[in-house]
Design an enzyme around this catalytic site. Sequence first.
Site, PDB file in Angstrom:
ATOM      1  CG  PHE A  76      -1.998  -1.130   1.028  1.00 45.26           C
ATOM      2  CD1 PHE A  76      -2.728  -1.282  -0.133  1.00 45.26           C
ATOM      3  CD2 PHE A  76      -2.192  -2.021   2.063  1.00 45.26           C
ATOM      4  CE1 PHE A  76      -3.648  -2.311  -0.272  1.00 45.26           C
ATOM      5  CE2 PHE A  76      -3.101  -3.056   1.932  1.00 45.26           C
ATOM      6  CZ  PHE A  76      -3.840  -3.208   0.762  1.00 45.26           C
ATOM      7  CG  ASP A 128      25.084 -10.828   0.313  1.00 43.85           C
ATOM      8  OD1 ASP A 128      24.987 -12.077   0.376  1.00 43.85           O
ATOM      9  OD2 ASP A 128      25.468 -10.224  -0.709  1.00 43.85           O
TER      10      ASP A 128
END
Length: 159
Positions: A76, A128
Amino acid sequence: MNLSHLDAANQPTMVDVSTKPSTHRQATARALVTLPEEYGLFAEGHGAHTAKGPVFATAIIAGTLGAKKTSDLIPFCHPLAIESCKFQLTVLKPHQLQIECTVKTSGPTGVEMEAIIGASVAAATVYDMGKALTHNIVIGPISLVQKSGGKRDVVESTN
């Protein structure tokens, strides 16, 4: 308490901002990345490198892309013309990094989610790049620090 993303029939909906005034809006979010103390990945400051490349520069680039793609990730959120997305990375300890993402736009809706996603993606990128050292990396807390330009301003939100 009424949630803005539910309509009168209690169905999920995007907030209608078509009648809201366009104002300058800004938000800053903060994320913390912590490795175990024996891994001083951030000791070099802006020179932190792994086999995948420069950690800080890559996190900033990824975080910027995340902020720009927020409406693709959060159902949204309105697509926004982001006018500025800046990062401040601060080494708190050789094994701890604070990431702040500040996003600006002019429009009828705020940029809190863009700042939160930007900081989150930057933190995930650090994870990562650091996971070759250890998977015991903690991301969090992630929080809104400041927002301005909408119905209500927020300064240093705390959990």
